[in-house]
Design a protein around this motif. Structure first.
Motif, mmCIF file in Angstrom:
data_model
loop_
_atom_site.group_PDB
_atom_site.id
_atom_site.type_symbol
_atom_site.label_atom_id
_atom_site.label_comp_id
_atom_site.label_asym_id
_atom_site.label_seq_id
_atom_site.Cartn_x
_atom_site.Cartn_y
_atom_site.Cartn_z
ATOM 1 N N PRO A 54 0.801 -1.229 0.000
ATOM 2 C CA PRO A 54 0.000 0.000 0.000
ATOM 3 C C PRO A 54 0.833 1.278 0.000
ATOM 4 O O PRO A 54 0.338 2.329 -0.407
ATOM 5 C CB PRO A 54 -0.833 -0.130 1.281
ATOM 6 C CG PRO A 54 -0.952 -1.607 1.495
ATOM 7 C CD PRO A 54 0.380 -2.158 1.068
ATOM 8 N N LEU A 55 2.096 1.203 0.450
ATOM 9 C CA LEU A 55 2.935 2.403 0.415
ATOM 10 C C LEU A 55 3.273 2.803 -1.015
ATOM 11 O O LEU A 55 3.455 3.987 -1.307
ATOM 12 C CB LEU A 55 4.208 2.199 1.231
ATOM 13 C CG LEU A 55 4.108 2.690 2.690
ATOM 14 C CD1 LEU A 55 3.166 1.795 3.481
ATOM 15 C CD2 LEU A 55 5.468 2.740 3.345
ATOM 16 N N ASP A 56 3.358 1.836 -1.925
ATOM 17 C CA ASP A 56 3.540 2.175 -3.334
ATOM 18 C C ASP A 56 2.342 2.961 -3.847
ATOM 19 O O ASP A 56 2.483 3.952 -4.574
ATOM 20 C CB ASP A 56 3.723 0.914 -4.172
ATOM 21 C CG ASP A 56 5.081 0.264 -3.983
ATOM 22 O OD1 ASP A 56 5.959 0.885 -3.355
ATOM 23 O OD2 ASP A 56 5.264 -0.867 -4.463
ATOM 24 N N THR A 57 1.150 2.497 -3.476
ATOM 25 C CA THR A 57 -0.071 3.187 -3.898
ATOM 26 C C THR A 57 -0.118 4.600 -3.339
ATOM 27 O O THR A 57 -0.434 5.562 -4.048
ATOM 28 C CB THR A 57 -1.307 2.405 -3.431
ATOM 29 O OG1 THR A 57 -1.233 1.057 -3.905
ATOM 30 C CG2 THR A 57 -2.589 3.050 -3.947
ATOM 31 N N LEU A 58 0.207 4.741 -2.059
ATOM 32 C CA LEU A 58 0.168 6.060 -1.431
ATOM 33 C C LEU A 58 1.243 6.976 -2.007
ATOM 34 O O LEU A 58 1.018 8.184 -2.155
ATOM 35 C CB LEU A 58 0.321 5.931 0.079
ATOM 36 C CG LEU A 58 0.068 7.197 0.892
ATOM 37 C CD1 LEU A 58 -1.337 7.741 0.654
ATOM 38 C CD2 LEU A 58 0.281 6.937 2.378
ATOM 39 N N SER A 59 2.396 6.419 -2.346
ATOM 40 C CA SER A 59 3.441 7.230 -2.970
ATOM 41 C C SER A 59 2.967 7.780 -4.301
ATOM 42 O O SER A 59 3.218 8.947 -4.635
ATOM 43 C CB SER A 59 4.714 6.391 -3.172
ATOM 44 O OG SER A 59 5.269 6.006 -1.944
ATOM 45 N N CYS A 60 2.273 6.949 -5.067
ATOM 46 C CA CYS A 60 1.700 7.407 -6.330
ATOM 47 C C CYS A 60 0.677 8.510 -6.075
ATOM 48 O O CYS A 60 0.671 9.551 -6.735
ATOM 49 C CB CYS A 60 1.063 6.237 -7.066
ATOM 50 S SG CYS A 60 0.297 6.651 -8.643
ATOM 51 N N GLY A 61 -0.188 8.298 -5.071
ATOM 52 C CA GLY A 61 -1.193 9.303 -4.737
ATOM 53 C C GLY A 61 -0.592 10.596 -4.230
ATOM 54 O O GLY A 61 -1.138 11.676 -4.467
ATOM 55 N N LEU A 62 0.524 10.503 -3.532
ATOM 56 C CA LEU A 62 1.202 11.695 -3.025
ATOM 57 C C LEU A 62 1.438 12.699 -4.148
ATOM 58 O O LEU A 62 1.184 13.898 -4.000
ATOM 59 C CB LEU A 62 2.523 11.286 -2.378
ATOM 60 C CG LEU A 62 3.576 12.371 -2.138
ATOM 61 C CD1 LEU A 62 3.056 13.414 -1.169
ATOM 62 C CD2 LEU A 62 4.867 11.736 -1.621
ATOM 63 N N PHE A 63 1.906 12.220 -5.290
ATOM 64 C CA PHE A 63 2.223 13.110 -6.399
ATOM 65 C C PHE A 63 1.022 13.354 -7.307
ATOM 66 O O PHE A 63 0.772 14.490 -7.722
ATOM 67 C CB PHE A 63 3.391 12.530 -7.207
ATOM 68 C CG PHE A 63 4.657 12.409 -6.406
ATOM 69 C CD1 PHE A 63 5.417 13.527 -6.108
ATOM 70 C CD2 PHE A 63 5.075 11.177 -5.917
ATOM 71 C CE1 PHE A 63 6.581 13.427 -5.361
ATOM 72 C CE2 PHE A 63 6.236 11.067 -5.159
ATOM 73 C CZ PHE A 63 6.985 12.194 -4.876
ATOM 74 N N ALA A 64 0.269 12.321 -7.613
ATOM 75 C CA ALA A 64 -0.852 12.471 -8.535
ATOM 76 C C ALA A 64 -1.960 13.332 -7.945
ATOM 77 O O ALA A 64 -2.636 14.081 -8.662
ATOM 78 C CB ALA A 64 -1.405 11.100 -8.920
ATOM 79 N N LEU A 65 -2.164 13.218 -6.620
ATOM 80 C CA LEU A 65 -3.241 13.941 -5.952
ATOM 81 C C LEU A 65 -2.739 15.157 -5.185
ATOM 82 O O LEU A 65 -3.534 15.866 -4.578
ATOM 83 C CB LEU A 65 -3.975 13.002 -4.992
ATOM 84 C CG LEU A 65 -4.661 11.809 -5.640
ATOM 85 C CD1 LEU A 65 -5.027 10.758 -4.604
ATOM 86 C CD2 LEU A 65 -5.903 12.260 -6.388
#
Length: 429
Positions: free
Chosen positions: A342-353
Motif C-alpha cells: 500500500p505504500l507504493d499506492t500512497l506514494s503514487c497518490g502523493l504526487f498524482a493527488l
C-alpha cells in the motif's frame, strides 16, 4: 532509526512497544505535542490485543524501545484482483486503455486452472502480508451468472495475518433479469462471511433496470456492495448519478463502496458537488485506484495523457466521505507493475493527488478498516483491538512513504515479518 535485530525470536509474544511515533489522525485530540508533532507513544499488549496506549514514559524495560520509529496499524488493501494477478508475462495487451485490458484478460482465462489460480493468488497474499497488510479485498471476475472456479479457489486460501474479502465482479448486464440478479446475490450470500456483491458499471453496458436489480438483490440478501463504477473520463457517465438518485429514494441497510469514479473529475463542478453530497449522506466509501487509473485513462498510443483520470479525492474528503486508495491490478494486462505494498499506492497518490501531511493525516487512506467496511466502532489500536502494527525503521514523518522499504510487522502481539534495508525481499517470515 534502523532496526537491525529482533527483540525476541520470531513468533514470540511481545509485552508491547515503547517510544513509537503514531500518526496524528489515530490519536486523541488532546494528545500532547512536541514542536508541532504528536509525542511518541507506549503501547502495551495483553493476549495479542491492545491493553493500553499512552504518551511515552522513560524506563520501561519490559517494552521494546523503538526510539521514535514510525508505526501504523495493520495496512488495508481495499481493492485488488487476485484472480488476474501475475499474468502479464503471458497476456500483454496489444493496445493501451481499459477495454483492451479487459479483452486481453478475457482471453487469458483459458489458463485459469485451479492450480494456476491458487499459485498466483497465494503469491499475491504472501506479498501483501510481508508488507503489513492485514485486510485485503479482492474482486473476482464472474464471466457467467454462476460462481466461477476462481471464486471457489480463492475461498481456500489462508495467509496468516490477512483477512481476505471476496467481491463478485459481474458485468452489469448479468443483472438485467431480476431472477438472475437474485441468483447471483444468493450465491454470494451463501458463500460465507467476507463476501460482497459487485458489478462493472460503465457507459458501454449502462442499464438502469439492471442497476436497480443489483441493488434490490443486495438488499434482499443482506449484502454489502462494492462497485466498479464510472471508470471512464466521460461527462455523461451514468453510474454515480443514478446511484445517488436511488439512495435518495430507497433505504439500503448495507454498506456501499464505489471504486474508481473517474468520471467525477470530468463532469461539471455542480454535478460533482451534488453527487458527493448525497454519497456523504449515506456514508458511501469512495475508493480511488491511482496507479491503474493513471495508466489506463486517456491512454493513446504515442501521446502523453492530458488528464489524470483519478476521482475527486480531496473534494470527497472535504464532503465527509470515507476515502481509501487501492492498488487495483498487479502485474497483469491492466497494470504491468505493482507489489501489493500500500505504500507504493500512497506514494503514487502523493504526487498524482498532491497530498500533504501524508503520514499524520493521509496514511489513513491505506489503513482505515472502518472506511472500507462502514463499521463506525472499528478503531485501530483502541484498547481491546488486535495488537497489529507495521513499523517503518529508517523512515521519518517528512519523507514517508518514500524510503520506507524496510518493514517490521507485528500481528496480534507477535513479530511475524522483518525486512531490513539491505535484505532482499523474499516474502518469507
Amino acid at each position: 532509526m534502523r532496526l537491525t535485530t529482533r527483540p525476541t525470536p520470531p513468533g514470540s509474544l511481545l509485552a508491547g512497544v515503547a517510544n513509537v511515533r503514531l500518526p496524528a489522525w489515530l490519536l486523541p485530540a488532546d494528545w500532547p505535542q512536541l514542536q508541532g508533532e504528536p509525542v511518541t507513544a507506549d503501547i502495551r499488549f495483553a493476549d495479542g490485543r491492545i491493553a493500553s496506549l499512552t504518551p511515552a514514559q522513560p524506563d520501561q524495560p519490559d517494552l521494546w524501545d523503538l526510539q521514535g520509529t514510525l508505526a501504523l496499524p495493520g495496512l488495508i488493501e481495499p481493492h485488488a484482483h487476485l484472480d488476474k494477478t501475475f499474468t502479464i508475462g503471458r497476456s500483454r495487451p496489444a493496445r493501451p486503455g481499459l477495454l483492451a485490458a479487459i479483452e486481453t484478460l478475457h482471453q487469458d482465462r483459458q489458463h485459469w486452472t485451479a492450480a494456476d489460480l491458487h499459485q498466483r493468488a497465494a503469491q499475491g497474499l504472501a506479498w501483501a502480508a510481508s508488507h503489513g497488510v492485514s485486510l485485503l479485498r479482492s474482486h473476482i471476475d464472474w464471466f457467467e451468472p454462476t460462481p466461477p472456479l476462481a471464486w471457489h479457489e480463492l475461498a481456500t486460501l489462508h495467509q496468516p495475518g490477512v483477512t481476505l474479502q471476496r467481491v463478485a465482479l459481474a458485468p452489469l448486464g448479468f443483472f438485467a433479469d431480476a431472477d438472475a440478479a437474485d441468483r447471483i446475490a444468493r450465491a454470494v450470500a451463501q458463500s460465507g462471511e467476507h463476501c460482497l456483491l459487485g458489478g462493472f458499471v460503465h457507459s458501454s453496458n449502462w442499464d438502469p433496470a439492471a442497476m436497480a436489480n443489483l441493488m434490490h438483490s443486495a438488499a434482499r440478501w443482506g449484502l454489502d456492495v462494492d462497485l466498479h463504477i464510472d471508470e471512464e473520463l466521460s461527462e455523461t457517465a451514468n453510474g454515480l448519478v443514478w446511484l445517488t438518485d436511488f439512495l435518495s429514494e430507497n433505504a439500503f441497510s448495507g454498506h456501499i463502496c464505489c471504486s474508481h469514479g473517474c468520471a467525477l473529475a470530468s463532469g461539471s463542478e455542480q454535478q460533482a458537488k451534488a453527487v458527493l453530497s448525497e454519497l456523504a449522506k449515506h456514508r458511501v466509501t469512495l475508493i480511488a485506484l491511482p496507479m491503474t487509473n493513471l495508466l489506463l485513462q486517456d491512454a493513446v498510443v504515442g501521446q502523453t495523457p492530458r488528464q489524470r483520470g483519478i476521482t475527486l479525492v480531496k473534494e470527497a474528503q472535504a464532503a465527509g466521505i470515507p476515502v481509501m486508495l487501492g492498488c487495483d491490478n498487479v502485474q497483469d494486462a491492466f497494470c504491468p507493475a505493482g507489489s501489493y505494498d500500500p505504500l507504493d499506492t500512497l506514494s503514487c497518490g502523493l504526487f498524482a493527488l498532491q497530498l500533504d501531511r501524508v503520514f499524520d493525516q493521509q496514511s489513513q487512506l491505506i489503513c482505515s478498516a472502518a472506511a472500507l467496511t462502514g463499521t463506525a466502532n472499528d478503531l485501530p489500536l483502541a484498547v481491546g483491538s488486535p495488537a497489529s502494527l507495521v513499523l517503518f525503521p529508517g523512515s521519518d514523518s517528512v519523507t514517508w512513504p518514500l524510503n520506507s522499504a524496510a518493514r517490521v510487522v507485528i500481528h496480534h502481539g507477535k513479530l511475524t515479518f522483518q525486512r531490513t534495508w539491505n535484505a532482499e525481499c523474499c516474502y518469507e517470515s
